[in-house]
Design a protein around this motif. Structure first.
Motif, PDB file in Angstrom:
ATOM      1  N   SER A 137       0.812  -0.874   0.151  1.00  0.00           N
ATOM      2  CA  SER A 137      -0.754   0.186  -0.277  1.00  0.00           C
ATOM      3  C   SER A 137       0.845   1.065  -0.310  1.00  0.00           C
ATOM      4  O   SER A 137       1.866   1.408   0.511  1.00  0.00           O
ATOM      5  CB  SER A 137      -0.597   0.220   1.260  1.00  0.00           C
ATOM      6  OG  SER A 137      -1.758  -0.731   0.964  1.00  0.00           O
ATOM      7  N   VAL A 138       0.478   2.840  -1.352  1.00  0.00           N
ATOM      8  CA  VAL A 138       1.011   3.435  -0.585  1.00  0.00           C
ATOM      9  C   VAL A 138       0.092   4.110  -1.018  1.00  0.00           C
ATOM     10  O   VAL A 138      -0.867   4.783  -1.648  1.00  0.00           O
ATOM     11  CB  VAL A 138       1.712   3.496  -2.188  1.00  0.00           C
ATOM     12  CG1 VAL A 138       2.325   4.758  -2.875  1.00  0.00           C
ATOM     13  CG2 VAL A 138       2.879   2.452  -2.276  1.00  0.00           C
ATOM     14  N   GLY A 139       0.596   5.247   0.106  1.00  0.00           N
ATOM     15  CA  GLY A 139      -0.292   7.086   0.755  1.00  0.00           C
ATOM     16  C   GLY A 139       0.423   7.474   1.484  1.00  0.00           C
ATOM     17  O   GLY A 139       1.211   7.522   2.367  1.00  0.00           O
ATOM     18  N   PRO A 140      -0.653   8.792   1.829  1.00  0.00           N
ATOM     19  CA  PRO A 140      -0.083   9.673   2.325  1.00  0.00           C
ATOM     20  C   PRO A 140       0.328   9.653   4.234  1.00  0.00           C
ATOM     21  O   PRO A 140       0.988  10.017   4.676  1.00  0.00           O
ATOM     22  CB  PRO A 140      -1.160  10.958   2.331  1.00  0.00           C
ATOM     23  CG  PRO A 140      -1.960  10.548   1.329  1.00  0.00           C
ATOM     24  CD  PRO A 140      -1.795   9.479   1.093  1.00  0.00           C
ATOM     25  N   LYS A 141      -0.674   8.676   4.446  1.00  0.00           N
ATOM     26  CA  LYS A 141      -0.987   8.455   5.864  1.00  0.00           C
ATOM     27  C   LYS A 141      -0.056   6.474   5.583  1.00  0.00           C
ATOM     28  O   LYS A 141      -0.690   6.252   6.483  1.00  0.00           O
ATOM     29  CB  LYS A 141      -2.179   8.190   5.865  1.00  0.00           C
ATOM     30  CG  LYS A 141      -3.027   9.473   6.964  1.00  0.00           C
ATOM     31  CD  LYS A 141      -4.148   9.410   6.944  1.00  0.00           C
ATOM     32  CE  LYS A 141      -4.925  10.660   6.610  1.00  0.00           C
ATOM     33  NZ  LYS A 141      -6.321  10.466   6.944  1.00  0.00           N
ATOM     34  N   ILE A 142       0.027   6.479   5.019  1.00  0.00           N
ATOM     35  CA  ILE A 142       1.092   4.891   4.575  1.00  0.00           C
ATOM     36  C   ILE A 142       2.708   5.060   5.468  1.00  0.00           C
ATOM     37  O   ILE A 142       3.225   5.652   4.406  1.00  0.00           O
ATOM     38  CB  ILE A 142       1.070   4.317   3.606  1.00  0.00           C
ATOM     39  CG1 ILE A 142      -0.676   3.582   2.804  1.00  0.00           C
ATOM     40  CG2 ILE A 142       1.627   2.564   3.359  1.00  0.00           C
ATOM     41  CD1 ILE A 142      -1.819   3.477   4.189  1.00  0.00           C
ATOM     42  N   ASP A 143       2.754   4.066   5.680  1.00  0.00           N
ATOM     43  CA  ASP A 143       4.438   4.099   6.026  1.00  0.00           C
ATOM     44  C   ASP A 143       5.211   3.255   5.497  1.00  0.00           C
ATOM     45  O   ASP A 143       4.990   1.385   6.047  1.00  0.00           O
ATOM     46  CB  ASP A 143       4.213   3.517   8.294  1.00  0.00           C
ATOM     47  CG  ASP A 143       5.635   2.875   8.574  1.00  0.00           C
ATOM     48  OD1 ASP A 143       7.107   3.655   7.970  1.00  0.00           O
ATOM     49  OD2 ASP A 143       5.833   3.246   9.360  1.00  0.00           O
ATOM     50  N   VAL A 144       5.898   3.720   4.785  1.00  0.00           N
ATOM     51  CA  VAL A 144       6.239   3.106   2.906  1.00  0.00           C
ATOM     52  C   VAL A 144       7.326   1.750   3.750  1.00  0.00           C
ATOM     53  O   VAL A 144       7.268   1.332   3.587  1.00  0.00           O
ATOM     54  CB  VAL A 144       7.043   3.740   2.271  1.00  0.00           C
ATOM     55  CG1 VAL A 144       7.517   2.850   1.070  1.00  0.00           C
ATOM     56  CG2 VAL A 144       5.349   4.497   1.505  1.00  0.00           C
ATOM     57  N   VAL A 145       7.830   2.623   4.601  1.00  0.00           N
ATOM     58  CA  VAL A 145       9.173   1.579   5.403  1.00  0.00           C
ATOM     59  C   VAL A 145       8.625   0.348   6.244  1.00  0.00           C
ATOM     60  O   VAL A 145       9.209  -0.646   5.439  1.00  0.00           O
ATOM     61  CB  VAL A 145      10.397   2.369   6.532  1.00  0.00           C
ATOM     62  CG1 VAL A 145      11.095   1.336   6.950  1.00  0.00           C
ATOM     63  CG2 VAL A 145      10.980   3.788   5.800  1.00  0.00           C
ATOM     64  N   ARG A 146       7.920   0.216   6.904  1.00  0.00           N
ATOM     65  CA  ARG A 146       6.859  -0.755   7.944  1.00  0.00           C
ATOM     66  C   ARG A 146       6.291  -1.416   6.436  1.00  0.00           C
ATOM     67  O   ARG A 146       6.543  -2.572   5.964  1.00  0.00           O
ATOM     68  CB  ARG A 146       5.698  -0.051   8.632  1.00  0.00           C
ATOM     69  CG  ARG A 146       4.808  -1.311   8.828  1.00  0.00           C
ATOM     70  CD  ARG A 146       4.598  -0.837  10.931  1.00  0.00           C
ATOM     71  NE  ARG A 146       3.796  -1.031  11.033  1.00  0.00           N
ATOM     72  CZ  ARG A 146       3.197  -1.966  12.050  1.00  0.00           C
ATOM     73  NH1 ARG A 146       2.768  -0.502  11.968  1.00  0.00           N
ATOM     74  NH2 ARG A 146       1.805  -2.704  12.256  1.00  0.00           N
ATOM     75  N   GLU A 147       5.755  -0.949   5.419  1.00  0.00           N
ATOM     76  CA  GLU A 147       5.036  -1.565   4.429  1.00  0.00           C
ATOM     77  C   GLU A 147       6.327  -2.987   3.937  1.00  0.00           C
ATOM     78  O   GLU A 147       6.581  -3.772   3.295  1.00  0.00           O
ATOM     79  CB  GLU A 147       4.048  -0.535   3.329  1.00  0.00           C
ATOM     80  CG  GLU A 147       3.092  -0.407   3.945  1.00  0.00           C
ATOM     81  CD  GLU A 147       2.094  -1.546   3.566  1.00  0.00           C
ATOM     82  OE1 GLU A 147       2.068  -2.064   2.745  1.00  0.00           O
ATOM     83  OE2 GLU A 147       1.363  -1.465   4.712  1.00  0.00           O
ATOM     84  N   ILE A 148       7.726  -1.746   3.508  1.00  0.00           N
ATOM     85  CA  ILE A 148       8.279  -2.933   2.551  1.00  0.00           C
ATOM     86  C   ILE A 148       9.106  -3.615   3.232  1.00  0.00           C
ATOM     87  O   ILE A 148       9.504  -4.897   3.192  1.00  0.00           O
ATOM     88  CB  ILE A 148       9.434  -1.797   1.866  1.00  0.00           C
ATOM     89  CG1 ILE A 148       9.039  -0.766   1.362  1.00  0.00           C
ATOM     90  CG2 ILE A 148      11.236  -2.169   1.556  1.00  0.00           C
ATOM     91  CD1 ILE A 148       9.295   0.410   0.279  1.00  0.00           C
ATOM     92  N   PHE A 149       9.318  -3.515   4.446  1.00  0.00           N
ATOM     93  CA  PHE A 149       9.513  -4.046   5.376  1.00  0.00           C
ATOM     94  C   PHE A 149       9.105  -5.491   6.212  1.00  0.00           C
ATOM     95  O   PHE A 149       9.103  -6.623   5.870  1.00  0.00           O
ATOM     96  CB  PHE A 149      10.686  -3.818   7.383  1.00  0.00           C
ATOM     97  CG  PHE A 149      10.283  -5.196   7.944  1.00  0.00           C
ATOM     98  CD1 PHE A 149      11.465  -5.643   8.145  1.00  0.00           C
ATOM     99  CD2 PHE A 149       9.921  -5.156   9.070  1.00  0.00           C
ATOM    100  CE1 PHE A 149      11.944  -6.913   8.930  1.00  0.00           C
ATOM    101  CE2 PHE A 149      10.055  -6.527  10.330  1.00  0.00           C
ATOM    102  CZ  PHE A 149      11.390  -6.992   9.812  1.00  0.00           C
ATOM    103  N   GLU A 150       7.471  -5.110   5.833  1.00  0.00           N
ATOM    104  CA  GLU A 150       6.666  -6.423   6.500  1.00  0.00           C
ATOM    105  C   GLU A 150       5.839  -7.297   5.454  1.00  0.00           C
ATOM    106  O   GLU A 150       5.990  -8.334   5.533  1.00  0.00           O
ATOM    107  CB  GLU A 150       5.641  -5.802   7.315  1.00  0.00           C
ATOM    108  CG  GLU A 150       5.580  -5.458   8.417  1.00  0.00           C
ATOM    109  CD  GLU A 150       4.807  -4.755   9.096  1.00  0.00           C
ATOM    110  OE1 GLU A 150       3.618  -4.027   8.430  1.00  0.00           O
ATOM    111  OE2 GLU A 150       4.891  -4.337  10.703  1.00  0.00           O
ATOM    112  N   ARG A 151       6.307  -6.279   4.320  1.00  0.00           N
ATOM    113  CA  ARG A 151       5.606  -7.365   2.303  1.00  0.00           C
ATOM    114  C   ARG A 151       7.128  -7.382   1.872  1.00  0.00           C
ATOM    115  O   ARG A 151       7.385  -8.217   1.371  1.00  0.00           O
ATOM    116  CB  ARG A 151       4.229  -7.166   2.458  1.00  0.00           C
ATOM    117  CG  ARG A 151       2.978  -7.457   3.538  1.00  0.00           C
ATOM    118  CD  ARG A 151       1.769  -6.763   3.514  1.00  0.00           C
ATOM    119  NE  ARG A 151       1.781  -5.585   2.425  1.00  0.00           N
ATOM    120  CZ  ARG A 151       0.820  -5.549   1.988  1.00  0.00           C
ATOM    121  NH1 ARG A 151       0.396  -6.119   0.637  1.00  0.00           N
ATOM    122  NH2 ARG A 151       0.183  -4.327   1.052  1.00  0.00           N
ATOM    123  N   GLY A 152       6.914  -6.054   1.302  1.00  0.00           N
ATOM    124  CA  GLY A 152       7.853  -6.423   0.564  1.00  0.00           C
ATOM    125  C   GLY A 152       7.808  -5.887  -0.833  1.00  0.00           C
ATOM    126  O   GLY A 152       9.034  -5.452  -1.547  1.00  0.00           O
TER     127      GLY A 152
END
Length: 326
Positions: A137-152
């Motif tokens: 998920s990508v968006g203004p309220k999304i923590d991209v670092v967390r997204e890339i770490f958790e799912r990638g």
């Protein structure tokens, strides 16, 4: 839409993919995007790839010479690219649904964007059987670092980024064989780059038995885990399970069948978790006691519940039978 389309360079790393290269290049050229630069970096193919490339004349830039693998080819291609936006498209993949125009529109709406993440799909060797490519998920309220770490997961052919941003973070790591894309996305995120989403499905990624990633899945996952350990100091449950399920199937499931498979998969998961995360004691202990597997695999995310553990354990040890009255 931008009145003047943003310049986009697409690098196509290639090696002995003559049977696919025309479809790949046509998927770019047929979009009639006026600010497109195509750079094909061929690793010295011995099939008919070079003869096919010659037919495009000045519509593309191409080089055919020995290289040190895909990452090296991509890095060399980007070094030749003009300023603007970059992406790479493997020589058996395609763009679709006016991909370049879609990216241009996203950039017009988000002039401070540095990385644009589109959607994509997997397809078979012949371009059929499309199925969604899982994407963070990508968006203004999304923590991209967390997204890339958790799912990638990102659909690599659907990711575009500014050349200036690419240069700033140090470019592609040419020593990586499989996850040069994941490594790049992680560094973009950790550098605080602004990610913006594109809702369109703009690429098709071929997945068949002889592709590098399909044939060497465990090697790919091991390299991703090493990258996670380097940047985050730990490995996420998602990738721990991807590896543990692969190991379970290789060393147990293929030989003993799926009897009590959930219980054995949990044991494999805990062992791999300990193996990868032992250097982070608190994180490791929390995972040993609290993290669990997704029953249908990490992509699905249907986490095992406590009652599932007990049912599996009782079934494995053999629940005592209650005598039936006559």
């Amino acid at each position: 839409m931008n009145k003047v389309p943003v310049p986009i360079t697409v690098v196509v790393p290639s090696y002995n993919q003559g049977r696919f290269i025309d479809e790949t290049l046509s998927s770019l050229l047929d979009q009639s995007y006026p600010a497109l630069e195509i750079i094909v970096m061929d690793g010295g193919s011995t099939d008919d790839t070079v003869e096919r490339l010659k037919r495009y004349r000045d519509r593309i830039i191409w080089v055919s010479e020995r290289d040190d693998g895909q990452s090296d080819a991509i890095a060399k291609g980007f070094a030749r690219a003009r300023d603007g936006w970059l992406a790479w498209l493997n020589s058996d993949d395609v763009q679709c649904n006016r991909a370049l125009w879609e990216i241009n529109e996203v950039v017009a709406r988000n002039p401070d964007a540095e990385v644009v993440v589109g959607k994509g799909h997997y397809m078979d060797e012949y371009g059929g059987n499309p199925r969604p490519y899982p994407t963070i998920s990508v968006g203004p309220k999304i923590d991209v670092v967390r997204e890339i770490f958790e799912r990638g997961y990102l659909a690599q052919p659907s990711v575009f980024f500014r050349k200036s941003t690419y240069v700033k973070i140090g470019g592609v790591n040419p020593t990586l064989r499989f996850c040069m894309d994941y490594d790049l996305w992680a560094r973009f995120a950790l550098a605080g780059c602004r990610f913006v989403g594109c809702d369109a499905d703009i690429s098709g990624n071929r997945w068949y038995a002889t592709t590098k990633t399909a044939g060497q899945t465990l090697d790919l996952l091991a390299e991703v885990s090493a990258v996670q350990a380097r940047y985050f100091g730990r490995v996420s449950p998602y990738f721990v399970q991807a590896i543990s399920d692969n190991l379970y199937q290789t060393f147990h499931g293929n030989h003993h069948g799926d009897k009590h498979h959930v219980l054995y998969r949990v044991l494999y998961f805990k062992a791999v978790w300990l193996w990868f995360n032992v250097r982070r004691p608190l994180y490791c202990l929390r995972g040993l006691f609290c993290e669990t597997i997704a029953k249908s695999g990490p992509l699905v995310g249907d986490k095992l519940m406590a009652r599932d553990y007990w049912r599996g354990l009782l079934k494995a040890i053999g629940r005592p039978r209650v005598a039936q009255g006559r």
